[in-house]
Design a protein around this motif. Structure first.
Motif, PDB file in Angstrom:
ATOM      1  N   CYS A 169      19.567  29.246  59.723  1.00 21.42           N
ATOM      2  CA  CYS A 169      18.288  29.735  58.548  1.00 21.42           C
ATOM      3  C   CYS A 169      18.795  30.546  57.483  1.00 21.42           C
ATOM      4  N   GLU A 170      19.697  31.188  57.727  1.00 24.47           N
ATOM      5  CA  GLU A 170      19.581  31.914  56.696  1.00 24.47           C
ATOM      6  C   GLU A 170      18.860  33.397  56.434  1.00 24.47           C
ATOM      7  N   ARG A 171      18.267  33.685  57.333  1.00 25.72           N
ATOM      8  CA  ARG A 171      17.638  35.097  57.078  1.00 25.72           C
ATOM      9  C   ARG A 171      18.023  35.833  57.441  1.00 25.72           C
ATOM     10  N   TRP A 172      17.514  37.617  57.909  1.00 24.41           N
ATOM     11  CA  TRP A 172      18.543  38.325  58.189  1.00 24.41           C
ATOM     12  C   TRP A 172      17.649  38.218  59.639  1.00 24.41           C
ATOM     13  N   TRP A 173      18.129  38.429  60.543  1.00 27.39           N
ATOM     14  CA  TRP A 173      17.847  39.412  61.525  1.00 27.39           C
ATOM     15  C   TRP A 173      18.326  40.494  62.523  1.00 27.39           C
ATOM     16  N   ALA A 174      18.133  41.283  64.070  1.00 31.09           N
ATOM     17  CA  ALA A 174      18.387  41.851  63.823  1.00 31.09           C
ATOM     18  C   ALA A 174      20.185  40.873  65.297  1.00 31.09           C
ATOM     19  N   PRO A 175      20.569  41.432  65.011  1.00 24.28           N
ATOM     20  CA  PRO A 175      21.884  39.988  66.305  1.00 24.28           C
ATOM     21  C   PRO A 175      21.714  40.288  67.307  1.00 24.28           C
ATOM     22  N   ASN A 211      11.892  44.917  60.245  1.00 22.65           N
ATOM     23  CA  ASN A 211      11.947  45.926  58.724  1.00 22.65           C
ATOM     24  C   ASN A 211      12.197  47.196  58.313  1.00 22.65           C
ATOM     25  N   GLY A 212      13.917  47.132  58.630  1.00 25.20           N
ATOM     26  CA  GLY A 212      15.246  48.110  58.290  1.00 25.20           C
ATOM     27  C   GLY A 212      14.959  49.247  59.019  1.00 25.20           C
ATOM     28  N   LYS A 213      14.447  48.756  60.179  1.00 26.03           N
ATOM     29  CA  LYS A 213      14.918  50.068  61.682  1.00 26.03           C
ATOM     30  C   LYS A 213      16.156  50.223  62.059  1.00 26.03           C
ATOM     31  N   ARG A 214      16.784  48.592  62.079  1.00 27.05           N
ATOM     32  CA  ARG A 214      18.212  48.363  62.941  1.00 27.05           C
ATOM     33  C   ARG A 214      18.661  47.605  62.184  1.00 27.05           C
ATOM     34  N   GLN A 215      20.153  47.753  61.928  1.00 26.01           N
ATOM     35  CA  GLN A 215      20.985  47.156  61.902  1.00 26.01           C
ATOM     36  C   GLN A 215      20.294  44.854  61.559  1.00 26.01           C
ATOM     37  N   THR A 216      20.580  44.786  60.682  1.00 29.25           N
ATOM     38  CA  THR A 216      21.241  43.327  60.854  1.00 29.25           C
ATOM     39  C   THR A 216      22.060  42.096  60.215  1.00 29.25           C
ATOM     40  N   SER A 217      21.717  41.550  59.780  1.00 33.00           N
ATOM     41  CA  SER A 217      22.700  39.994  59.497  1.00 33.00           C
ATOM     42  C   SER A 217      22.349  39.210  59.529  1.00 33.00           C
ATOM     43  N   GLU A 218      23.155  38.242  58.257  1.00 26.98           N
ATOM     44  CA  GLU A 218      22.205  37.289  57.988  1.00 26.98           C
ATOM     45  C   GLU A 218      22.671  35.524  59.457  1.00 26.98           C
ATOM     46  N   CYS A 219      21.044  35.136  59.343  1.00 24.05           N
ATOM     47  CA  CYS A 219      21.912  33.647  60.060  1.00 24.05           C
ATOM     48  C   CYS A 219      22.314  33.338  59.911  1.00 24.05           C
ATOM     49  N   ALA A 220      23.081  32.600  60.251  1.00 24.83           N
ATOM     50  CA  ALA A 220      24.094  31.112  59.436  1.00 24.83           C
ATOM     51  C   ALA A 220      23.953  29.803  59.933  1.00 24.83           C
TER      52      ALA A 220
END
Length: 68
Positions: free
Chosen positions: A61-67, A50-59
């Motif tokens: 599933c196209e969702r935003w996850w913490a790397p 929920n925005g507490k860490r840096q996230t990037s888009e998963c190629a």
């Protein structure tokens, strides 16, 4: 019936069926962990946090996850 009563009844029933009490307790602990993770995934807390860490888009599933 609250959780403690249900848990005690479940342990007693499974022990009567022949399962070891330690195995029953480990099973309940694992079930509780899986439940917490499922709720967090549904709410978006895990692994995007929920925005507490840096996230990037998963190629995939196209969702935003913490790397990590």
């Amino acid at each position: 019936m609250n959780y403690s009563q249900w848990r005690d009844e479940f342990i007693a029933t499974m022990a009567t069926a022949g399962l070891d009490t330690d195995i029953i307790r480990k099973l309940l602990a694992s079930a509780q962990t899986l439940d917490r993770l499922a709720v967090a995934a549904c709410n978006g807390d895990y692994p995007a946090d929920n925005g507490k860490r840096q996230t990037s888009e998963c190629a995939a599933c196209e969702r935003w996850w913490a790397p990590e």
